[in-house]
Write a protein that holds these residues in place. Structure first.
Motif, PDB file in Angstrom:
ATOM      1  N   HIS A   1       0.913  -1.347   0.065  1.00  0.00           N
ATOM      2  CA  HIS A   1       0.003  -0.039   0.200  1.00  0.00           C
ATOM      3  C   HIS A   1       0.834   1.283  -0.166  1.00  0.00           C
ATOM      4  O   HIS A   1       0.877   2.175   0.865  1.00  0.00           O
ATOM      5  CB  HIS A   1      -0.725  -0.032   1.175  1.00  0.00           C
ATOM      6  CG  HIS A   1      -1.692  -1.147   1.531  1.00  0.00           C
ATOM      7  ND1 HIS A   1      -2.129  -1.856   0.502  1.00  0.00           N
ATOM      8  CD2 HIS A   1      -1.960  -1.761   2.545  1.00  0.00           C
ATOM      9  CE1 HIS A   1      -2.601  -3.080   0.991  1.00  0.00           C
ATOM     10  NE2 HIS A   1      -2.521  -2.919   2.274  1.00  0.00           N
ATOM     11  N   TYR A   2       1.824   1.224  -0.910  1.00  0.00           N
ATOM     12  CA  TYR A   2       2.845   2.367  -0.848  1.00  0.00           C
ATOM     13  C   TYR A   2       2.248   3.626  -1.710  1.00  0.00           C
ATOM     14  O   TYR A   2       3.034   4.565  -1.912  1.00  0.00           O
ATOM     15  CB  TYR A   2       3.973   1.855  -1.669  1.00  0.00           C
ATOM     16  CG  TYR A   2       4.136   1.288  -2.932  1.00  0.00           C
ATOM     17  CD1 TYR A   2       3.744   2.084  -3.762  1.00  0.00           C
ATOM     18  CD2 TYR A   2       3.851  -0.143  -2.967  1.00  0.00           C
ATOM     19  CE1 TYR A   2       3.459   1.560  -5.362  1.00  0.00           C
ATOM     20  CE2 TYR A   2       3.498  -0.667  -4.221  1.00  0.00           C
ATOM     21  CZ  TYR A   2       3.483   0.000  -5.353  1.00  0.00           C
ATOM     22  OH  TYR A   2       3.234  -0.346  -6.560  1.00  0.00           O
ATOM     23  N   GLY A   3       1.079   3.637  -1.740  1.00  0.00           N
ATOM     24  CA  GLY A   3       0.530   4.951  -2.750  1.00  0.00           C
ATOM     25  C   GLY A   3       0.544   6.205  -1.929  1.00  0.00           C
ATOM     26  O   GLY A   3       0.783   6.205  -0.888  1.00  0.00           O
ATOM     27  N   ASN A   4       0.692   7.298  -2.801  1.00  0.00           N
ATOM     28  CA  ASN A   4       0.524   8.599  -2.311  1.00  0.00           C
ATOM     29  C   ASN A   4      -0.966   9.223  -1.885  1.00  0.00           C
ATOM     30  O   ASN A   4      -1.761   9.066  -2.945  1.00  0.00           O
ATOM     31  CB  ASN A   4       1.108   9.672  -3.250  1.00  0.00           C
ATOM     32  CG  ASN A   4       1.602  11.101  -2.761  1.00  0.00           C
ATOM     33  OD1 ASN A   4       0.437  11.529  -1.809  1.00  0.00           O
ATOM     34  ND2 ASN A   4       2.285  11.570  -3.338  1.00  0.00           N
ATOM     35  N   PRO A   5      -1.113   9.529  -0.772  1.00  0.00           N
ATOM     36  CA  PRO A   5      -2.468   9.796  -0.513  1.00  0.00           C
ATOM     37  C   PRO A   5      -3.343  10.810  -1.376  1.00  0.00           C
ATOM     38  O   PRO A   5      -4.478  10.975  -1.346  1.00  0.00           O
ATOM     39  CB  PRO A   5      -2.453  10.213   1.009  1.00  0.00           C
ATOM     40  CG  PRO A   5      -1.351   9.899   1.437  1.00  0.00           C
ATOM     41  CD  PRO A   5      -0.187   9.578   0.465  1.00  0.00           C
ATOM     42  N   SER A   6      -2.454  11.751  -2.082  1.00  0.00           N
ATOM     43  CA  SER A   6      -2.922  12.683  -2.973  1.00  0.00           C
ATOM     44  C   SER A   6      -3.158  12.098  -4.352  1.00  0.00           C
ATOM     45  O   SER A   6      -3.816  12.867  -5.182  1.00  0.00           O
ATOM     46  CB  SER A   6      -1.640  13.654  -2.868  1.00  0.00           C
ATOM     47  OG  SER A   6      -1.574  14.243  -1.632  1.00  0.00           O
ATOM     48  N   SER A   7      -2.731  10.908  -4.760  1.00  0.00           N
ATOM     49  CA  SER A   7      -2.896  10.442  -5.847  1.00  0.00           C
ATOM     50  C   SER A   7      -4.355   9.812  -6.146  1.00  0.00           C
ATOM     51  O   SER A   7      -4.857   9.286  -5.419  1.00  0.00           O
ATOM     52  CB  SER A   7      -1.894   9.306  -6.335  1.00  0.00           C
ATOM     53  OG  SER A   7      -0.691   9.575  -5.936  1.00  0.00           O
ATOM     54  N   ALA A   8      -4.769  10.327  -7.290  1.00  0.00           N
ATOM     55  CA  ALA A   8      -6.372   9.748  -7.803  1.00  0.00           C
ATOM     56  C   ALA A   8      -6.245   8.411  -8.721  1.00  0.00           C
ATOM     57  O   ALA A   8      -6.598   8.444  -9.643  1.00  0.00           O
ATOM     58  CB  ALA A   8      -6.897  11.005  -8.743  1.00  0.00           C
ATOM     59  N   HIS A   9      -5.894   7.423  -7.821  1.00  0.00           N
ATOM     60  CA  HIS A   9      -5.811   6.038  -8.260  1.00  0.00           C
ATOM     61  C   HIS A   9      -5.978   5.118  -7.090  1.00  0.00           C
ATOM     62  O   HIS A   9      -5.695   5.882  -5.882  1.00  0.00           O
ATOM     63  CB  HIS A   9      -4.964   5.629  -9.017  1.00  0.00           C
ATOM     64  CG  HIS A   9      -3.502   5.934  -8.958  1.00  0.00           C
ATOM     65  ND1 HIS A   9      -3.018   5.473  -7.631  1.00  0.00           N
ATOM     66  CD2 HIS A   9      -2.455   6.847  -9.478  1.00  0.00           C
ATOM     67  CE1 HIS A   9      -1.763   6.038  -7.312  1.00  0.00           C
ATOM     68  NE2 HIS A   9      -1.504   6.731  -8.401  1.00  0.00           N
ATOM     69  N   GLY A  10      -6.147   3.841  -7.390  1.00  0.00           N
ATOM     70  CA  GLY A  10      -6.556   2.892  -6.385  1.00  0.00           C
ATOM     71  C   GLY A  10      -5.650   2.815  -5.273  1.00  0.00           C
ATOM     72  O   GLY A  10      -6.122   3.039  -4.211  1.00  0.00           O
ATOM     73  N   VAL A  11      -4.102   2.654  -5.497  1.00  0.00           N
ATOM     74  CA  VAL A  11      -3.437   2.807  -4.543  1.00  0.00           C
ATOM     75  C   VAL A  11      -3.384   4.005  -3.817  1.00  0.00           C
ATOM     76  O   VAL A  11      -3.166   4.009  -2.335  1.00  0.00           O
ATOM     77  CB  VAL A  11      -1.791   2.297  -4.869  1.00  0.00           C
ATOM     78  CG1 VAL A  11      -1.525   0.908  -4.581  1.00  0.00           C
ATOM     79  CG2 VAL A  11      -1.551   3.024  -6.291  1.00  0.00           C
ATOM     80  N   GLY A  12      -3.457   5.157  -4.329  1.00  0.00           N
ATOM     81  CA  GLY A  12      -3.605   6.457  -3.554  1.00  0.00           C
ATOM     82  C   GLY A  12      -4.848   6.642  -2.835  1.00  0.00           C
ATOM     83  O   GLY A  12      -4.725   6.818  -1.537  1.00  0.00           O
ATOM     84  N   SER A  13      -5.934   5.800  -3.249  1.00  0.00           N
ATOM     85  CA  SER A  13      -7.144   5.932  -2.338  1.00  0.00           C
ATOM     86  C   SER A  13      -6.947   5.340  -1.131  1.00  0.00           C
ATOM     87  O   SER A  13      -7.700   5.471  -0.115  1.00  0.00           O
ATOM     88  CB  SER A  13      -8.481   5.968  -3.078  1.00  0.00           C
ATOM     89  OG  SER A  13      -8.281   5.088  -3.742  1.00  0.00           O
ATOM     90  N   GLU A  14      -6.379   4.241  -1.155  1.00  0.00           N
ATOM     91  CA  GLU A  14      -5.955   3.085  -0.398  1.00  0.00           C
ATOM     92  C   GLU A  14      -5.377   3.816   0.631  1.00  0.00           C
ATOM     93  O   GLU A  14      -5.508   3.923   1.909  1.00  0.00           O
ATOM     94  CB  GLU A  14      -5.376   2.153  -0.770  1.00  0.00           C
ATOM     95  CG  GLU A  14      -5.488   0.702  -0.370  1.00  0.00           C
ATOM     96  CD  GLU A  14      -4.536  -0.350  -1.103  1.00  0.00           C
ATOM     97  OE1 GLU A  14      -5.227  -1.250  -1.719  1.00  0.00           O
ATOM     98  OE2 GLU A  14      -3.292  -0.083  -1.318  1.00  0.00           O
TER      99      GLU A  14
END
Ligand code: PLP
Length: 392
Positions: free
Chosen positions: A27-40
């Motif tokens: 779950h290494y997404g950036n919370p500001s990104s508008a895609h699945g890992v981001g929204s996770e």
């Protein structure tokens, strides 16, 4: 190892570490990104914010701004309060605040023309209320007074102090780094506007903290850049750390129920030491201090010597000293309490946690008398009467 230095830092709770790990790997997404890992990632950030909200008793989750720790939260509060009230150029603090507050105030005074009122404490670390009232005026932008002291555990009556600050229109900040997880905070029921926390003091990871900003409090961000934290703290969030802080906050809130057990262990330590060793003084406000903290001043011996002997036996404590210009001196907190110089050098702080056991406390009580006897040397013996007759 017997770890009795929990006011310095705590062991990260294994559940917090387990919760953090996927935020490095899957779950290494950036919370500001508008895609699945981001929204996770954004969902995890929201969850952690709610956990910290619950720990401090804030009314809304958006009153919590994540920071890199207590130092950044304190710096943000002080700088923000001055920036949003340009007509007010004074700050009120106590002489026993953490260096992250005092050094910031020294710099503001030296380089930016801010007047700083440093309110003294008495021999038990309690604030001089008359001096506090006298310092308050409509020139004061911010009062910053800690909820509980890191060295003695003394608790300041922050709610009443905040009301007095509001009486002159000043904002009120409290460094609650040592109080969070040790005392119920319920900040929404107080008059506190800004409150600092640090996760590593309540079994969360290091390098993560939070600033509570009461809804409606005028605020200016310290770090500028991205719009993270609703524009209140720029920079990509330390998501693994924040997730760990959230889990630690959940655990700390539940562990508040253990406070009486921790206080009883601390009291047993003090009773045991006082019964077996002479020339020991308990520091701080015995009527209102953190349940986990015991600062003991040992007459005629160096705190560092006791610390080293305990360390050799696998017992970790800290002293009431600080290094200044290469010399070991009583800390600013010990000096502020103006305790007698024969004890000021012999301060040792024992700080417990929910992980401290009875057996550990019993071990400290068992070894300490021998250490003190050794360090102090043989007690002076009265000269026999016959020899005394020849003397002098
Ligand atoms: N305030 C107090 C009372 C502390 O005890 C500490 C840590 O020692 C801090 C602030 C600084 O917190 P951090 O280590 O997260 O920067």
């Amino acid at each position: 190892m017997i770890y009795l230095d929990n006011n310095a830092t705590t062991r990260t709770a294994p559940l917090a570490v387990t919760a953090m790990l996927p935020f490095f790997t899957t779950h290494y997404g950036n919370p500001s990104s508008a895609h699945g890992v981001g929204s996770e990632a954004a969902a995890a950030l929201r969850q952690a914010r709610r956990s910290v909200q619950a720990l401090v008793g804030a009314a809304q989750d958006h009153e919590i701004v994540f920071t890199s720790g207590g130092t950044e939260a304190n710096a943000t509060a002080i700088r923000s309060a001055l920036a949003v009230q340009p007509g007010r150029t004074e700050v009120v603090v106590s002489t026993v605040e953490h260096p992250s507050v005092l050094s910031m105030c020294d710099a503001l005074e030296r380089f930016e023309g801010i007047k700083v009122h440093r309110i003294a404490v008495d021999g038990e670390g309690r604030l001089d209320l008359d001096a506090y009232r006298a310092a308050l005026s409509e020139r004061v932008a911010l009062v910053s007074l800690m909820w509980a002291n890191n060295e003695t555990g003394t608790v300041f009556p922050v709610d009443g102090l905040a009301e007095l600050a509001h009486g002159v229109g000043a904002l009120f900040h409290s460094d609650a780094v040592q109080a969070a997880g040790k005392l119920p905070l319920r900040v929404s029921e107080t008059s506190v506007d800004l409150l600092s926390l640090s996760a590593h003091k309540f079994h969360g990871p290091k390098g993560v903290g939070a600033l509570y900003v009461r809804k409606g409090t005028p605020f200016r961000s310290l770090l500028r850049g991205g719009k993270q934290e609703r524009g209140r703290r720029a920079g990509t969030e330390n998501l693994p750390g924040i997730v760990g802080a959230g889990v630690a906050a959940d655990l700390a809130l539940a562990a508040l129920a253990q406070t009486p057990r921790i206080a009883a262990l601390r009291d047993r330590l003090e009773t045991g030491v006082l019964a077996r060793i002479g020339g020991v003084t308990r520091l701080g406000d015995l009527g209102d201090r953190l349940p986990n903290t015991s600062a003991l001043a040992f007459d005629l011996v160096q705190g560092e010597a006791i610390q080293a002997r305990l360390n050799a036996l696998g017992i970790a404590v800290s002293t009431g000293s600080a290094c200044s210009s290469g010399a070991v001196e009583p800390s600013h907190v010990v000096r502020a309490m103006k305790i007698h110089f024969t004890v000021a050098h012999g301060v040792v702080r024992f700080s417990l946690s929910a992980e401290t056991t009875e057996a550990e406390i019993a071990r400290v009580i068992e070894v300490l008398p021998g250490i003190l006897a050794d360090l102090r040397g043989p007690a002076p013996v009265a000269a026999p009467a016959r020899e005394a007759a020849h003397a002098g």
